[in-house]
Design a protein around this motif. Sequence first.
Motif, short mmCIF file in Angstrom:
data_model
loop_
_atom_site.label_atom_id
_atom_site.label_comp_id
_atom_site.label_asym_id
_atom_site.label_seq_id
_atom_site.Cartn_x
_atom_site.Cartn_y
_atom_site.Cartn_z
N ILE A 1 0.86 -1.19 0.00
CA ILE A 1 0.00 0.00 0.00
C ILE A 1 0.89 1.24 0.00
CG2 ILE A 1 -0.24 0.13 2.52
CD1 ILE A 1 -3.22 0.89 2.01
N THR A 2 0.51 2.25 -0.74
CA THR A 2 1.26 3.50 -0.78
C THR A 2 0.67 4.47 0.26
OG1 THR A 2 -0.22 4.51 -2.41
CG2 THR A 2 1.65 3.23 -3.27
N PRO A 3 1.38 5.55 0.55
CA PRO A 3 0.79 6.56 1.44
C PRO A 3 -0.56 7.07 0.91
CG PRO A 3 3.14 6.95 1.24
CD PRO A 3 2.79 5.86 0.24
N ALA A 4 -0.67 7.21 -0.41
CA ALA A 4 -1.94 7.64 -0.99
C ALA A 4 -3.03 6.59 -0.75
CB ALA A 4 -1.79 7.90 -2.49
N GLY A 5 -2.65 5.31 -0.79
CA GLY A 5 -3.60 4.24 -0.51
C GLY A 5 -4.09 4.27 0.92
N SER A 6 -3.18 4.52 1.84
CA SER A 6 -3.56 4.64 3.25
C SER A 6 -4.52 5.81 3.45
CB SER A 6 -2.32 4.82 4.13
OG SER A 6 -1.53 3.67 4.11
N GLN A 7 -4.22 6.93 2.80
CA GLN A 7 -5.10 8.09 2.91
C GLN A 7 -6.47 7.81 2.31
OE1 GLN A 7 -2.78 11.11 1.00
NE2 GLN A 7 -1.56 11.52 2.83
N ALA A 8 -6.51 7.13 1.16
CA ALA A 8 -7.79 6.81 0.53
C ALA A 8 -8.61 5.88 1.41
CB ALA A 8 -7.55 6.17 -0.84
N LEU A 9 -7.94 4.93 2.06
CA LEU A 9 -8.65 4.01 2.94
C LEU A 9 -9.23 4.76 4.13
CD1 LEU A 9 -9.44 1.09 3.43
CD2 LEU A 9 -7.31 0.81 4.69
N GLU A 10 -8.47 5.66 4.70
CA GLU A 10 -8.99 6.46 5.82
C GLU A 10 -10.16 7.33 5.38
OE1 GLU A 10 -8.28 6.21 9.03
OE2 GLU A 10 -6.94 4.57 8.49
N ALA A 11 -10.07 7.92 4.19
CA ALA A 11 -11.17 8.74 3.67
C ALA A 11 -12.40 7.88 3.43
CB ALA A 11 -10.74 9.43 2.38
N SER A 12 -12.19 6.66 2.95
CA SER A 12 -13.30 5.73 2.71
C SER A 12 -14.01 5.39 4.02
CB SER A 12 -12.76 4.45 2.05
OG SER A 12 -13.75 3.47 1.99
N ARG A 13 -13.23 5.16 5.05
CA ARG A 13 -13.82 4.86 6.36
C ARG A 13 -14.60 6.05 6.88
NH1 ARG A 13 -8.64 1.76 8.97
NH2 ARG A 13 -8.99 -0.20 7.89
N THR A 14 -14.11 7.25 6.64
CA THR A 14 -14.80 8.45 7.07
C THR A 14 -16.12 8.59 6.32
OG1 THR A 14 -12.73 9.55 7.58
CG2 THR A 14 -14.63 10.97 7.25
N ARG A 15 -16.09 8.31 5.00
CA ARG A 15 -17.32 8.41 4.20
C ARG A 15 -18.36 7.40 4.67
NH1 ARG A 15 -13.90 9.23 -0.24
NH2 ARG A 15 -13.99 7.02 -0.78
N ARG A 16 -17.91 6.21 5.05
CA ARG A 16 -18.87 5.20 5.51
C ARG A 16 -19.56 5.64 6.79
NH1 ARG A 16 -14.86 0.63 5.23
NH2 ARG A 16 -14.34 0.79 3.07
N ALA A 17 -18.88 6.45 7.58
CA ALA A 17 -19.47 6.94 8.82
C ALA A 17 -20.37 8.15 8.56
CB ALA A 17 -18.37 7.31 9.81
N SER A 18 -20.31 8.70 7.35
CA SER A 18 -21.10 9.87 6.99
C SER A 18 -22.48 9.44 6.51
CB SER A 18 -20.41 10.64 5.86
OG SER A 18 -19.15 11.07 6.28
#
Length: 108
Positions: free
Chosen positions: A80-97
């Motif tokens: 996983i790249t740093p961008a992948g880690s950031q995208a995963l965190e953003a995805s988790r945030t969206r799921r909570a939205s």
Amino acid sequence: MPDADQRREGICDALLTWLYVESQSHYSGSTPAPEIIAAQSDWQSGPISPRELLDAAWTLMRQGLVTSTTPPGQPPALRITPAGSQALEASRTRRASPPTARGKRWRS
């Protein structure tokens, strides 16, 4: 049952989640197996084929979310790249939205 696009996105999400967990264990590169990805990501939509997993890996690599650390002709070892880690965190945030804030996470 999810449609083809939802399934593809789900497999990308499962693969990225698995790679993130692997990176937290300090692995330099991991070769994914469909059954391991499905088990560790709580996959519920039927077996993941090796081809679907390869397609997901290529999708994530094209987006810069995953890199391959494998010489040609060998099974892919992904990281996983740093961008992948950031995208995963953003995805988790969206799921909570609320549902209106959700969008497509991975695009082919």
